[in-house]
Design an enzyme around this catalytic site. Structure first.
Site, PDB file in Angstrom:
ATOM      1  N   GLY A  48       0.775  -1.241   0.000  1.00  0.00           N
ATOM      2  CA  GLY A  48       0.000   0.000   0.000  1.00  0.00           C
ATOM      3  C   GLY A  48       0.799   1.279   0.000  1.00  0.00           C
ATOM      4  O   GLY A  48       0.363   2.289  -0.549  1.00  0.00           O
ATOM      5  N   GLU A 102       4.148   4.158   6.022  1.00  0.00           N
ATOM      6  CA  GLU A 102       2.916   3.373   5.850  1.00  0.00           C
ATOM      7  C   GLU A 102       1.848   4.212   5.170  1.00  0.00           C
ATOM      8  O   GLU A 102       1.802   5.430   5.347  1.00  0.00           O
ATOM      9  CB  GLU A 102       2.380   2.928   7.217  1.00  0.00           C
ATOM     10  CG  GLU A 102       2.602   1.472   7.544  1.00  0.00           C
ATOM     11  CD  GLU A 102       1.817   0.501   6.677  1.00  0.00           C
ATOM     12  OE1 GLU A 102       1.404   0.843   5.550  1.00  0.00           O
ATOM     13  OE2 GLU A 102       1.632  -0.633   7.147  1.00  0.00           O
ATOM     14  N   ASP A 106      -4.449   1.377  11.113  1.00  0.00           N
ATOM     15  CA  ASP A 106      -5.773   1.245  11.743  1.00  0.00           C
ATOM     16  C   ASP A 106      -5.647   0.628  13.142  1.00  0.00           C
ATOM     17  O   ASP A 106      -5.530   1.354  14.104  1.00  0.00           O
ATOM     18  CB  ASP A 106      -6.810   0.581  10.829  1.00  0.00           C
ATOM     19  CG  ASP A 106      -6.398  -0.762  10.263  1.00  0.00           C
ATOM     20  OD1 ASP A 106      -5.341  -1.287  10.620  1.00  0.00           O
ATOM     21  OD2 ASP A 106      -7.172  -1.309   9.461  1.00  0.00           O
ATOM     22  N   LYS A 134      -6.682   5.715  11.439  1.00  0.00           N
ATOM     23  CA  LYS A 134      -8.064   5.528  11.912  1.00  0.00           C
ATOM     24  C   LYS A 134      -8.045   5.399  13.433  1.00  0.00           C
ATOM     25  O   LYS A 134      -7.913   4.291  13.967  1.00  0.00           O
ATOM     26  CB  LYS A 134      -8.660   4.268  11.284  1.00  0.00           C
ATOM     27  CG  LYS A 134      -8.921   4.364   9.786  1.00  0.00           C
ATOM     28  CD  LYS A 134      -9.504   3.064   9.249  1.00  0.00           C
ATOM     29  CE  LYS A 134      -9.889   3.183   7.795  1.00  0.00           C
ATOM     30  NZ  LYS A 134     -10.315   1.883   7.217  1.00  0.00           N
ATOM     31  N   PHE A 155     -14.118   2.206   5.158  1.00  0.00           N
ATOM     32  CA  PHE A 155     -13.207   1.636   4.165  1.00  0.00           C
ATOM     33  C   PHE A 155     -12.949   2.625   3.029  1.00  0.00           C
ATOM     34  O   PHE A 155     -13.868   3.260   2.513  1.00  0.00           O
ATOM     35  CB  PHE A 155     -13.782   0.335   3.599  1.00  0.00           C
ATOM     36  CG  PHE A 155     -12.772  -0.434   2.817  1.00  0.00           C
ATOM     37  CD1 PHE A 155     -11.839  -1.231   3.453  1.00  0.00           C
ATOM     38  CD2 PHE A 155     -12.728  -0.336   1.426  1.00  0.00           C
ATOM     39  CE1 PHE A 155     -10.883  -1.929   2.729  1.00  0.00           C
ATOM     40  CE2 PHE A 155     -11.767  -1.032   0.697  1.00  0.00           C
ATOM     41  CZ  PHE A 155     -10.846  -1.818   1.354  1.00  0.00           C
ATOM     42  N   ASP A 162      -6.067  -0.432  -1.591  1.00  0.00           N
ATOM     43  CA  ASP A 162      -6.822  -1.264  -2.511  1.00  0.00           C
ATOM     44  C   ASP A 162      -8.106  -1.820  -1.901  1.00  0.00           C
ATOM     45  O   ASP A 162      -8.263  -1.893  -0.686  1.00  0.00           O
ATOM     46  CB  ASP A 162      -5.969  -2.448  -2.965  1.00  0.00           C
ATOM     47  CG  ASP A 162      -5.827  -3.498  -1.867  1.00  0.00           C
ATOM     48  OD1 ASP A 162      -5.362  -3.136  -0.769  1.00  0.00           O
ATOM     49  OD2 ASP A 162      -6.209  -4.656  -2.095  1.00  0.00           O
ATOM     50  N   ARG A 168      -5.581   0.833  -6.414  1.00  0.00           N
ATOM     51  CA  ARG A 168      -4.331   1.436  -5.915  1.00  0.00           C
ATOM     52  C   ARG A 168      -3.863   2.582  -6.795  1.00  0.00           C
ATOM     53  O   ARG A 168      -3.162   3.481  -6.348  1.00  0.00           O
ATOM     54  CB  ARG A 168      -3.210   0.385  -5.869  1.00  0.00           C
ATOM     55  CG  ARG A 168      -3.412  -0.736  -4.875  1.00  0.00           C
ATOM     56  CD  ARG A 168      -2.121  -1.535  -4.717  1.00  0.00           C
ATOM     57  NE  ARG A 168      -2.323  -2.840  -4.101  1.00  0.00           N
ATOM     58  CZ  ARG A 168      -2.408  -3.047  -2.793  1.00  0.00           C
ATOM     59  NH1 ARG A 168      -2.339  -2.040  -1.958  1.00  0.00           N
ATOM     60  NH2 ARG A 168      -2.587  -4.266  -2.314  1.00  0.00           N
TER      61      ARG A 168
HETATM   62  N1  HPA Z   1      -8.721   0.529   2.776  1.00  0.00           N
HETATM   63  C1  HPA Z   1      -7.733  -0.245   2.255  1.00  0.00           C
HETATM   64  N2  HPA Z   1      -6.817  -0.864   3.005  1.00  0.00           N
HETATM   65  C2  HPA Z   1      -6.883  -0.681   4.343  1.00  0.00           C
HETATM   66  C3  HPA Z   1      -7.869   0.112   4.935  1.00  0.00           C
HETATM   67  C4  HPA Z   1      -8.844   0.752   4.106  1.00  0.00           C
HETATM   68  O1  HPA Z   1      -9.762   1.475   4.565  1.00  0.00           O
HETATM   69  N3  HPA Z   1      -7.626   0.092   6.286  1.00  0.00           N
HETATM   70  C5  HPA Z   1      -6.534  -0.698   6.467  1.00  0.00           C
HETATM   71  N4  HPA Z   1      -6.075  -1.174   5.314  1.00  0.00           N
HETATM   72 MG    MG Z   2      -0.056  -0.389   4.440  1.00  0.00          MG
END
Ligand code: HPA
Ligand code: MG
Length: 180
Positions: A48, A102, A106, A134, A155, A162, A168
């Site tokens: 990510g 990062e 969360d 979050k 989300f 993604d 992405r």
């Molecule tokens: N979206 C995508 N990936 C994630 C999220 C999200 O809200 N939270 C943690 N990983």
């Molecule tokens: Mg990540």
């Protein structure tokens, strides 16, 4: 920027690319003020964080190294529960200033494990840079040193994040809709 579909879900605009750029600029300034001259190593957590990392490091004008890790979880044969391993870290971190990059934090469980592992490898200091946070989901005990946005526990996709591997590549960040 209107409503979009990613896979089988619908999303609405949440954070524009322009606003993201503003925050990345600010984070880059803060990191530069704090860490220029320490020759830090930025450790980007795949998948990510690849977009955030690419934008962030191109705003830094001091010597630094950039490395990428992936987390592999498996059930340990001798211990109970999940074992987390970092894959892809080749640098010697002994005495190094480390910044973990990062996309989103969360629960903080994953990041907590990453911090422990990096400290175990002898890093002199481990700082955290996250674009998104979050707070309502957070259970960690660490501080986020450089943060873009605190957001609700909904989300989201885009800018590296993604949904089932999709989304992405979106330059903006979108939030899932109720009627998804
Ligand atoms: N979206 C995508 N990936 C994630 C999220 C999200 O809200 N939270 C943690 N990983
Ligand atoms: Mg990540």
């Amino acid at each position: 920027m209107g409503k979009i579909q990613v896979g089988d879900k619908h999303f609405i605009p949440f954070i524009t690319a322009q606003l993201i750029r503003q925050e990345v600029d600010r984070i880059a300034l803060e990191i530069s003020r704090d860490l220029a001259g320490t020759r830090p190593v930025f450790i980007s957590v795949l998948n990510g964080a690849f977009v955030f990392t690419a934008d962030l490091v191109r705003r830094l004008r001091f010597d630094c190294q950039i490395s990428f890790i992936k987390l592999a979880s498996y059930s340990g044969s001798t211990s109970t529960g999940q074992v987390t391993e970092l894959v892809g870290l080749n640098e010697d971190l002994t005495g190094r200033q480390v910044v973990v990059v990062e996309d989103i934090i969360d629960t903080g469980i994953t990041m907590g494990k990453i911090i422990d592992i990096l400290r175990g490898k002898g890093a002199s200091e481990v700082r955290i840079a996250a674009l998104l946070f979050k707070p309502d989901a957070f259970m960690g005990h660490f501080r986020i040193d450089y943060l873009g946005f605190s957001i609700p526990n909904e989300f989201i996709v885009g800018y590296g994040l993604d949904y089932n591997g999709l989304g992405r590549n979106l330059p903006d960040i979108y939030q899932i809709t109720d009627e998804s």
